[in-house]
Design a protein around this motif. Structure first.
Motif, PDB file in Angstrom:
ATOM      1  N   UNK A 113       0.854  -1.240  -0.003  1.00 52.89           N
ATOM      2  CA  UNK A 113       0.100   0.097  -0.021  1.00 52.89           C
ATOM      3  C   UNK A 113       0.790   1.283   0.060  1.00 52.89           C
ATOM      4  N   UNK A 114       2.074   1.126  -0.870  1.00 54.24           N
ATOM      5  CA  UNK A 114       2.906   2.461  -0.913  1.00 54.24           C
ATOM      6  C   UNK A 114       3.658   1.875  -2.104  1.00 54.24           C
ATOM      7  N   UNK A 115       4.340   3.089  -2.662  1.00 53.46           N
ATOM      8  CA  UNK A 115       5.035   2.646  -3.965  1.00 53.46           C
ATOM      9  C   UNK A 115       6.414   2.080  -3.307  1.00 53.46           C
ATOM     10  N   UNK A 116       6.608   0.829  -4.362  1.00 51.62           N
ATOM     11  CA  UNK A 116       7.841   0.159  -4.037  1.00 51.62           C
ATOM     12  C   UNK A 116       8.598   0.308  -5.306  1.00 51.62           C
ATOM     13  N   UNK A 117       9.655   0.703  -5.163  1.00 57.34           N
ATOM     14  CA  UNK A 117      10.955   0.626  -6.495  1.00 57.34           C
ATOM     15  C   UNK A 117      12.176  -0.437  -6.283  1.00 57.34           C
ATOM     16  N   UNK A 118      12.305  -1.244  -7.110  1.00 58.16           N
ATOM     17  CA  UNK A 118      13.373  -2.122  -6.798  1.00 58.16           C
ATOM     18  C   UNK A 118      14.478  -1.534  -7.412  1.00 58.16           C
ATOM     19  N   UNK A 119      15.408  -1.557  -6.512  1.00 58.86           N
ATOM     20  CA  UNK A 119      17.047  -0.717  -6.634  1.00 58.86           C
ATOM     21  C   UNK A 119      17.876  -1.775  -7.325  1.00 58.86           C
ATOM     22  N   UNK A 120      17.792  -3.125  -6.708  1.00 49.25           N
ATOM     23  CA  UNK A 120      18.715  -3.796  -7.068  1.00 49.25           C
ATOM     24  C   UNK A 120      18.182  -5.440  -6.902  1.00 49.25           C
ATOM     25  N   UNK A 121      18.489  -6.242  -7.812  1.00 48.66           N
ATOM     26  CA  UNK A 121      17.954  -7.771  -7.506  1.00 48.66           C
ATOM     27  C   UNK A 121      19.108  -8.815  -7.888  1.00 48.66           C
ATOM     28  N   UNK A 122      19.182  -9.671  -6.844  1.00 53.03           N
ATOM     29  CA  UNK A 122      20.587 -10.467  -7.007  1.00 53.03           C
ATOM     30  C   UNK A 122      20.156 -11.958  -6.642  1.00 53.03           C
TER      31      UNK A 122
END
Lengths: 326, 106
Positions: free
Chosen positions: A15-24
């Motif tokens: 219920x809030x903006x989630x932005x993916x900075x890094x995926x590993x």
């Protein structure tokens, strides 16, 4: 993995903006895939782990949704686990069911943990920590509405174990007399369960994360089931799970330290005879898994060194069983 | 040592001394496993395999043996109990000599 779709799903859940900075991709786990996800949630940096299925799934382990429910129950009971956040059974997001939990620091590297003198606050503190974590796991009792998928508890865990192992041997092409000898011995000396509790069923060094001070997270809940608390203690203390460490308990510490801390936390005594029973059972159970894995290689389903070498673990397990049975 | 064993031993040394040091991560792990596999193959000498075959033969038909064990016919007190137990130990030890000699205190 479609990151946009994932981020959008996460935003809806949070219920809030989630932005993916890094995926590993994280290492470890033949059955599941773990991905580190560094995100911002409403602009605040968070570090999460996404856990999903690898392509080859083992029939006996739990689904990701069930594992999430177990993690939540454990978290509620005070077990040190990565905080479970969101679960997704819609395969339209990343192609498989998955869940997201908070990332914890520390290391689960079995050989390192078993041989370390100072990890987890030192061997004594770590052994006591292991006892306390198991005590909290075992505080989860049936019936548990959120864990209905575990089914009704079997009132005879010893009998259930022997039946399961014999069924496995019946399904294998080659008979295993030494391991069957061990099962018959266990059958003869079996005692009733002291209690029926939630058992983790893979609580061992390698499956908990630890930093310099303490246990930071108990992992890998996919085999959890109702059982006798001594099942978990036997597994933790089995010779095959000491990874070169000097201590009987997970390679880390001694039984007296463990038992005292477990009794203090639960009020229940640890029965050495039942621990001995479940240590033999642990050895047979691991042998059954190792045989199945070796068969994946020898049958040509999945040829490769790791599975081929797993077959060569079995003779030592057979020797341990034969030596342990009168 | 036979030619085959000599080649295996030489290959294993090459892996450990010349290849593994330059590797990291999964490739290193794979190379170490290859070295381990070669070591097991090296221990599968004709003598070791003969010991294992003899130990297996002493047990007879494994399926029949398992049936007897499950039925309780080889429990303590049965005439064959001690002999079968020793025979099973001998089999496990013969296999460990090839697969995991450290288990024998080697």
């Amino acid at each position: 993995m479609d990151e946009e779709r994932l981020a959008s799903w996460l935003s809806a859940q949070a219920a809030a903006p989630v932005a993916i900075a890094m995926r590993e991709r994280l290492s470890g786990g033949a059955i599941q895939q773990n991905w580190r996800l560094d995100v911002t949630r409403d602009g605040v940096a968070q570090s999460w782990v996404l856990r999903t299925d690898a392509t080859a799934t083992l029939a006996v382990s739990r689904s990701r949704m069930q594992e999430f429910a177990l993690l939540r129950a454990a978290h509620l009971a005070g077990v040190t686990v990565p905080e479970p956040l969101f679960a997704c059974d819609d395969i339209g997001v990343i192609g498989q069911p998955f869940f997201v939990m908070r990332r914890v620091g520390g290391s689960a590297a079995a050989h390192r943990v078993a041989r370390a003198e100072t990890l987890g606050g030192g061997r004594v503190a770590l052994t006591q920590g292991l006892a306390r974590e198991l005590a909290r796991v075992h505080s989860i009792r049936p019936p548990a509405p959120t864990l209905a998928f575990l089914g009704a508890p079997d009132p005879d865990p010893c009998g259930r174990f022997i039946r399961q192992m014999r069924a496995a041997f019946d399904s294998y092409p080659t008979p295993r007399p030494a391991l069957e000898w061990g099962l018959r011995y266990l059958e003869r000396v079996a005692q009733p369960a002291t209690a029926i509790v939630l058992c983790h069923n893979d609580f061992r060094t390698g499956n908990y994360m630890v930093d310099d001070h303490a246990i930071t997270g108990v992992l890998d809940w996919e085999f959890a089931a109702w059982g006798d608390p001594h099942e978990d203690i036997g597994w933790l203390c089995a010779k095959c799970w000491r990874f070169g460490g000097p201590g009987e308990v997970g390679g880390v510490g001694d039984r007296a330290t463990f038992d005292a801390a477990y009794t203090e936390a639960t009020g229940a005594t640890v029965d050495p005879a039942r621990v001995a029973w479940w240590m033999i059972a642990a050895t047979i159970r691991w042998a059954v898994v190792a045989i199945a894995q070796a068969q994946r290689h020898s049958s040509g389903v999945e040829p490769g060194l790791e599975l081929a070498l797993t077959g060569h673990i079995v003779p030592e397990l057979e020797l341990d069983v034969m030596r342990a049975c009168a | 040592m036979s030619d085959a064993a000599d080649l295996l031993r030489t290959a294993r040394s090459a892996l450990l001394e010349k290849i593994v040091p330059d590797l990291a991560g999964p490739a290193r792990f794979e190379a170490l496993m290859a070295a381990n596999a070669i070591a097991i193959a090296l221990r599968s000498t004709p003598a070791a395999l003969a010991t294992l075959a003899a130990a297996d033969e002493a047990l007879g038909d494994a399926g029949l043996l398992v049936a007897r064990i499950r039925a309780g016919g080889l429990d303590p007190g049965a005439p064959d109990h001690a002999a079968i137990r020793l025979a099973l130990l001998a089999c496990a030890e013969a296999r460990c000599a090839i697969s995991a000699p450290k288990a024998l205190g080697a």
